[in-house]
Design a protein around this motif. Structure first.
Motif, PDB file in Angstrom:
ATOM      1  N   ARG A   1      14.819   4.563  77.329  1.00 36.15           N
ATOM      2  CA  ARG A   1      14.574   5.509  76.234  1.00 36.15           C
ATOM      3  C   ARG A   1      15.887   6.092  75.721  1.00 36.15           C
ATOM      4  O   ARG A   1      16.058   6.313  74.514  1.00 36.15           O
ATOM      5  N   HIS A   2      16.816   6.340  76.630  1.00 34.40           N
ATOM      6  CA  HIS A   2      18.124   6.877  76.251  1.00 34.40           C
ATOM      7  C   HIS A   2      18.847   5.924  75.307  1.00 34.40           C
ATOM      8  O   HIS A   2      19.652   6.362  74.483  1.00 34.40           O
ATOM      9  N   HIS A   3      18.550   4.657  75.424  1.00 36.85           N
ATOM     10  CA  HIS A   3      19.171   3.661  74.552  1.00 36.85           C
ATOM     11  C   HIS A   3      18.221   3.213  73.446  1.00 36.85           C
ATOM     12  O   HIS A   3      18.286   2.079  72.950  1.00 36.85           O
ATOM     13  N   ASP A   4      17.277   4.131  73.127  1.00 39.63           N
ATOM     14  CA  ASP A   4      16.388   3.967  71.970  1.00 39.63           C
ATOM     15  C   ASP A   4      15.489   2.747  72.056  1.00 39.63           C
ATOM     16  O   ASP A   4      15.142   2.143  71.040  1.00 39.63           O
ATOM     17  N   LEU A   5      15.107   2.356  73.273  1.00 40.71           N
ATOM     18  CA  LEU A   5      14.101   1.312  73.431  1.00 40.71           C
ATOM     19  C   LEU A   5      12.774   2.003  73.694  1.00 40.71           C
ATOM     20  O   LEU A   5      12.569   2.594  74.753  1.00 40.71           O
ATOM     21  N   PRO A   6      11.858   2.002  72.723  1.00 45.85           N
ATOM     22  CA  PRO A   6      10.579   2.702  72.910  1.00 45.85           C
ATOM     23  C   PRO A   6       9.759   2.039  74.001  1.00 45.85           C
ATOM     24  O   PRO A   6       9.716   0.825  74.130  1.00 45.85           O
ATOM     25  N   LEU A   7       9.101   2.884  74.811  1.00 48.98           N
ATOM     26  CA  LEU A   7       8.304   2.395  75.936  1.00 48.98           C
ATOM     27  C   LEU A   7       6.884   2.893  75.818  1.00 48.98           C
ATOM     28  O   LEU A   7       6.604   3.859  75.097  1.00 48.98           O
TER      29      LEU A   7
ATOM     30  N   ASP B   1      18.393  -6.459  75.090  1.00 53.02           N
ATOM     31  CA  ASP B   1      18.393  -5.348  74.138  1.00 53.02           C
ATOM     32  C   ASP B   1      19.118  -4.137  74.715  1.00 53.02           C
ATOM     33  O   ASP B   1      19.558  -3.256  73.972  1.00 53.02           O
ATOM     34  N   LEU B   2      19.219  -4.091  76.034  1.00 52.82           N
ATOM     35  CA  LEU B   2      19.901  -2.971  76.701  1.00 52.82           C
ATOM     36  C   LEU B   2      21.348  -3.318  77.016  1.00 52.82           C
ATOM     37  O   LEU B   2      22.260  -2.546  76.719  1.00 52.82           O
ATOM     38  N   LEU B   3      21.566  -4.491  77.619  1.00 51.59           N
ATOM     39  CA  LEU B   3      22.895  -4.874  78.101  1.00 51.59           C
ATOM     40  C   LEU B   3      23.548  -5.875  77.165  1.00 51.59           C
ATOM     41  O   LEU B   3      22.892  -6.781  76.631  1.00 51.59           O
ATOM     42  N   ASP B   4      24.829  -5.731  77.002  1.00 52.64           N
ATOM     43  CA  ASP B   4      25.603  -6.674  76.189  1.00 52.64           C
ATOM     44  C   ASP B   4      25.910  -7.888  77.056  1.00 52.64           C
ATOM     45  O   ASP B   4      26.996  -8.025  77.623  1.00 52.64           O
TER      46      ASP B   4
END
Length: 664
Positions: free
Chosen positions: A257-263, A279-282
């Motif tokens: 959520r902190h990285h704007d991935l809606p759950l 989507d979270l990690l590069d």
């Protein structure tokens, strides 16, 4: 009991706070709960209510639904109890509705536990108990302490209770972990450490449940520290092979959520499925899935896409892969199945089985070493059944049980008319019967010294001379010997031949005692399944019974476990084994184990009755005593129990030996 003046003051405090709300933080949580108690639940602070217990059948339903969590969380709950019991606390684990499905507390305070509601089956929901740590934690979904007069009901204001929520992998409330005490300092600040301890343990249980639930997935573990990522496993994210996010623990969901991935929200049941770890990690998914193979410390650093924060990652691979990684190269060799079935993931046993697999077809004798009851004969049989000798005989001889007057004739056989009482056609000895197969010599350390010389000749020359025969018979033998004794010590005492020891000890396999094995759960389930097949019935081993079995030290090892499960299956009611069905030794420790009661509610104590032993339950022990002519030592050996245990069980079941019965 609370005095009338204190009760009146407590009521006035509640009513004043509701008309003049000004609290913040944890105090605001208490005030909101007080308002719900009056406005929503219709509770009256001037009328203290005693604890409510659900009926026994209802408790079992709640425990059944929480069974997986009870099993996974057992170690954490018991560890927490050991930490807090010196300070006078008890530990409760409730389900999401506030019913206590697991309880640990000192037995000598049992009546006080029951009177106060700190006991198995108590209903601590806010609508029933008012403001309390468990019920309010369920409503507020946060950890907090309900200290003394924070409680709504005056019945509870002597208590200090601290609770923390346990969430499932999708954010649904799964359970509440609580510690409570009757006596504590007046200051609420005295419970600050208790709050941190309960929160930490709840997080451990939640993460253990997560890893168990998703043990067939890749789980990415993240932390801001490289040094602690393998230990903390703070953020846990379960993914598919393509990187699709399946679930995350509480910290992991916050990170996403902190990285704007809606759950999904707490009340939603849909899976993540729309998001990918990329989507979270590069990183590419291959970079994540190959962490274990290409990084020396099995840790790799990644940046997050949105905030460019560095997180260190390690990977837990699917159990279906890791459990059998050591045996993948020989997975097609089905002959290894008997050996593989002896253990799951215990390191010592896996090393022993790997060595056994390499030795199974080698022409050398093997010495199996281990305490009584550790499964030495089963190891010998597994060696035989996995070897090229599997179609030939497996002959087992207990050197300690065979009468010394018969052991020579039984081992070596005899010709017709060799001695008085011999069979007219003679007899083929056990050694000759094992020709082409495996001869298992159990308790070899108890073999008489004069027979050790003859056995040495058999092993050296691969031939046996029956009593009364003039010519020896050639035999093709693979000998597996077993002992729980110190053979080197017997050698120094002159009670065991050194040359025989070296003949037998071509290689040694050591079996760890059950108390040291990491795969006790696997052994319990495997033996339980075998006994069910033997009885041709389907019975369930409930989580509370499994917890007690895992906690017991098993001085009699696997043999005692086998007997305990057989006893439980013989005495249980219905189609499930609960903790009270186990032998007394398994539940007689200082912990009051969960589920130890099967009865309905006793109005006098407002708690479940303990079920007394039925007369028919003594039959297995009574039969063993009669079979061994009331020889307590022989019965103890057969059942894998100590002699004092046999005497205690006889007293409890009202079994009196015939010679004593005559004098009564």
């Amino acid at each position: 009991m609370i005095s009338t003046s204190n009760q009146r003051q407590h009521v006035e405090t509640i009513l004043h706070s509701l008309t003049n709300p000004s609290a913040e933080g944890e105090a605001a949580i208490i005030e909101r709960s007080w308002r719900r108690c009056i406005d929503r639940y219709g509770l009256d602070p001037a009328r203290p209510t005693p604890p409510r217990y659900v009926p026994g059948a209802t408790l079992r339903e709640h425990q059944d639904q929480a069974d997986a969590l009870i099993q996974v969380g057992r170690a954490g709950v018991e560890q927490l109890y050991r930490q807090v019991v010196p300070l006078g606390y008890v530990v409760l684990l409730t389900d999401a509705r506030g019913i206590a499905v697991q309880f640990l507390g000192a037995k000598h305070d049992q009546r006080e536990h029951q009177r106060t509601g700190l006991y198995l089956g108590a209903d601590w929901s806010e609508s029933r108990a008012g403001t309390c740590a468990v019920g309010t934690c369920i409503h507020e979904r946060t950890a907090f302490t309900c200290h003394h007069s924070d409680h709504f009901s005056a019945h509870h204001i002597r208590l200090t209770c601290t609770a923390a929520p346990v969430f499932d992998p999708h954010g649904q409330l799964l359970a509440v972990l609580d510690i409570s005490a009757y006596h504590s300092p007046e200051s609420k600040h005295s419970q600050t450490f208790a709050l941190q301890l309960v929160k930490y343990t709840a997080k451990m249980i939640e993460n253990a449940y997560f890893l168990q639930r998703y043990n067939d997935h890749h789980v990415v573990c993240l932390d801001r520290s490289r040094e602690f990522v393998q230990i903390n496993r703070r953020y846990l994210i379960a993914i598919e092979e393509d990187g699709t996010v399946v679930a995350a623990n509480t910290a992991g969901r916050k990170l996403l959520r902190h990285h704007d991935l809606p759950l999904p929200g707490p009340g939603e049941t849909r899976l993540f499925k729309a998001w990918n770890i990329q989507d979270l990690l590069d990183a590419e998914i291959e970079d994540v899935l190959t962490i274990q193979r290409y990084c020396d410390d099995r840790v790799r650093a990644f940046r997050t896409h949105r905030h460019r924060e560095i997180h260190f990652a390690t990977l837990i691979e699917p159990q279906r892969r890791t459990m059998h990684a050591a045996s993948e190269s020989r997975a097609r060799d089905t002959s290894l199945a008997p050996l593989e079935a002896l253990a799951d993931d215990d390191p010592a046993m896996r090393d022993t089985l790997t060595r056994a697999a390499r030795l199974r077809n080698e022409p050398i004798n093997i010495l199996v070493i281990g305490e009584t009851g550790t499964g030495k004969e089963r190891m010998a049989r597994a060696l035989h059944e996995s070897s090229r000798r599997r179609d030939k005989p497996f002959v087992a001889i207990n050197c300690a049980a065979m009468p010394e007057s018969l052991i020579e004739s039984e081992l070596f056989g005899y010709e017709p008319g060799s001695f008085t009482g011999a069979r007219s056609k003679g007899m083929k000895g056990l050694i000759a019967q094992a020709d082409g197969g495996t001869l298992f010599l159990d308790e070899i350390g108890d073999m008489p010294l004069q027979l050790q010389t003859r056995l040495l000749r058999v092993l050296a020359e691969q031939e046996v001379l029956p009593i009364g025969a003039s010519r020896p018979l050639k035999v093709d033998l693979r000998v597996v010997a077993a002992t729980h004794r110190d053979l080197r010590g017997l050698i120094s005492e002159g009670r065991f031949r050194e040359d025989l020891f070296y003949r037998l000890n071509g290689a040694s396999l050591r079996l760890p005692p059950l108390r040291e094995r990491a795969d006790k759960g696997y052994l319990i389930r495997r033996i339980f399944e075998e006994l069910q097949q033997e009885r041709d019935e389907r019975t369930r081993l409930r989580g509370d019974a499994m917890s007690a079995l895992l906690a017991y030290p098993w001085p009699g090892n696997i043999r005692e476990l086998h007997n305990a499960l057989r006893y439980a299956l013989a005495t249980c009611d219905g189609n499930e084994v609960i903790v009270n069905d186990l032998p007394e030794e398994c539940i007689s420790g200082h912990l009051a184990h969960p589920g130890a009661h099967r009865g309905e509610i006793d109005p006098a104590l407002n708690a479940p009755n303990r079920v007394v032993d039925l007369p028919g339950n003594r039959d297995p022990l009574h039969q063993a005593l009669r079979r061994h002519h009331w020889n307590i030592s022989a019965v103890a050996r057969e059942l894998g129990l100590s002699r004092p245990t046999i005497y205690r069980r006889m007293k409890r079941l009202g079994i009196v030996p015939p010679q004593q019965r005559d004098t009564l």
